[in-house]
Design an enzyme around this catalytic site. Structure first.
Site, short mmCIF file in Angstrom:
data_model
loop_
_atom_site.label_atom_id
_atom_site.label_comp_id
_atom_site.label_asym_id
_atom_site.label_seq_id
_atom_site.Cartn_x
_atom_site.Cartn_y
_atom_site.Cartn_z
N HIS A 56 5.79 0.75 12.75
CA HIS A 56 5.03 1.29 13.88
C HIS A 56 5.13 0.26 15.00
O HIS A 56 5.15 -0.95 14.74
CB HIS A 56 3.57 1.52 13.47
N GLU A 63 -2.01 11.45 16.92
CA GLU A 63 -3.17 11.18 16.06
C GLU A 63 -4.48 11.54 16.76
O GLU A 63 -5.36 12.16 16.18
CB GLU A 63 -3.19 9.70 15.67
N GLY A 91 0.83 -1.20 0.00
CA GLY A 91 0.00 0.00 0.00
C GLY A 91 0.86 1.24 0.00
O GLY A 91 1.92 1.27 -0.63
N HIS A 107 -4.02 -4.13 13.06
CA HIS A 107 -5.00 -5.12 13.48
C HIS A 107 -4.91 -6.42 12.69
O HIS A 107 -5.56 -7.40 13.06
CB HIS A 107 -6.42 -4.55 13.38
#
Length: 343
Positions: free
Chosen positions: A105, A192, A23, A81
């Protein structure tokens, strides 16, 4: 901070690198690494929407577990996830002893949803830019900054190899800051939630709704509270708060000093500390993990509800008459995004 001169590119000489996901970040990592002279294979599920693009770009594409099996370096660039399931499906078992397992991350490692094998080096290279900028700045010879962390140093070469990866990505041209998985994860989530996404969206919506409730035109409220935000953010991005205040009118600057602390006061700072506390104690991560385990119904319902709000309806109508932003198109409101997925 680490720069090109601090890295030994021979640390990854002859290494086979598996990039899992294609992606936003995945395509940039894979292409930059290949252009730096490394052998790269991409890991994607057969049904992945990114598969055709990776093949078109000339990469060997394998199932993620198979891509990792013969790799010396494995970079995991799929959503937080989805990572636990991938490891449960055999990723941990196929990693070669001494392999370098990388993340962009720290969520899965810090909150324990993934248990990496004890035989691997585990580290992080997290570019501080979206994938298209990671790619474009590399091609321009500039690079974008990144964060680096070492979680597990099995071989004694984790830092040296991770720096070599960051250099091949182009990040050490701009500078790489060393941190920890905990620090990166908690600050990233806080930024965020309290500022970049949660804070900004709620501030914009509250401003829009305040003007509309007071009888002003929704279109005018959209321009004042959302459309012009880009101008302000671009100025801050380029030269900090000082350049922004220098560039706006004196009236706007005076209003900044007078009314900003009224809106963002000590009560807001207290709420920010509460948000940070939920991140630090793991309760936010637990809620997000539970939401995914239960099928994400509440999350998707909230996404749909947010997309149907007045500010979005007005914005879509106004942006249709702004030809300079047409190429970004519209995001389908109620479907899962084409994210960094290996599926």
């Amino acid at each position: 901070m680490f720069y090109d001169a601090d890295c030994d590119p021979t640390q990854l000489e002859g290494a086979r690198i598996a990039v899992l996901g294609y992606g936003s970040q995945g395509h940039a990592h894979a292409q930059n690494l290949r252009d730096s002279g490394h052998e790269v294979v991409v890991g994607l599920r057969p049904e992945s929407r990114s598969r055709a693009a990776a093949i078109r770009d000339g990469f060997e594409v394998l199932d993620p577990v198979e891509a990792a099996r013969d790799a010396d370096v494995v970079m995991v660039l799929i959503p937080d996830h989805d990572q636990a399931a991938l490891f449960q499906q055999g990723l941990a078992e196929v990693l070669k002893p001494g392999a370098l397992l990388l993340f962009a991350h720290g969520f899965a490692i810090h909150f324990g949803t993934v248990q990496p094998p004890a035989t691997a080096d585990v580290a992080m290279v997290a570019p501080k830019a979206p994938g298209h900028m990671v790619r474009s700045t590399y091609r321009d010879g500039i690079g974008c900054p990144a964060l680096l962390a070492i979680h597990q140093d099995r071989t004694g070469r984790a830092l040296a190899r991770t720096l070599a990866y960051a250099r091949a990505l182009g990040a050490t041209r701009a500078g790489v800051l060393r941190t920890t998985f905990r620090e990166e994860t908690e600050t990233d989530l806080f930024g965020e939630q309290a500022v970049l996404c949660g804070g900004v969206t709620q501030l914009v919506k509250a401003g829009f709704e305040t003007l509309v409730e007071a009888g002003y035109q929704p279109e005018l409220a959209y321009f004042e509270c959302l459309h012009e935000l880009k101008l302000i953010v671009d100025l801050m991005y380029q030269g900090g708060l000082s350049l922004m205040r220098y560039s706006v009118s004196d009236t706007a600057e005076f209003g900044d000093y007078e009314s900003g602390p009224v809106v963002i006061d000590d009560h807001v700072r207290t709420r920010m500390r509460e948000v940070l506390g939920r991140i630090q104690d793991g309760s936010f991560a637990e809620r997000w993990i539970d939401e995914n385990r239960s099928g994400r119904q509440a999350f998707l319902a909230r996404r749909q509800a947010e997309s149907d709000q007045a500010i979005e309806t007005v914005g879509r109508r106004l942006r249709a008459h702004m030809p300079w932003i047409v190429p970004v198109a519209e995001v389908p409101p109620a479907v899962e995004p084409a994210a960094e997925t290996a599926r």
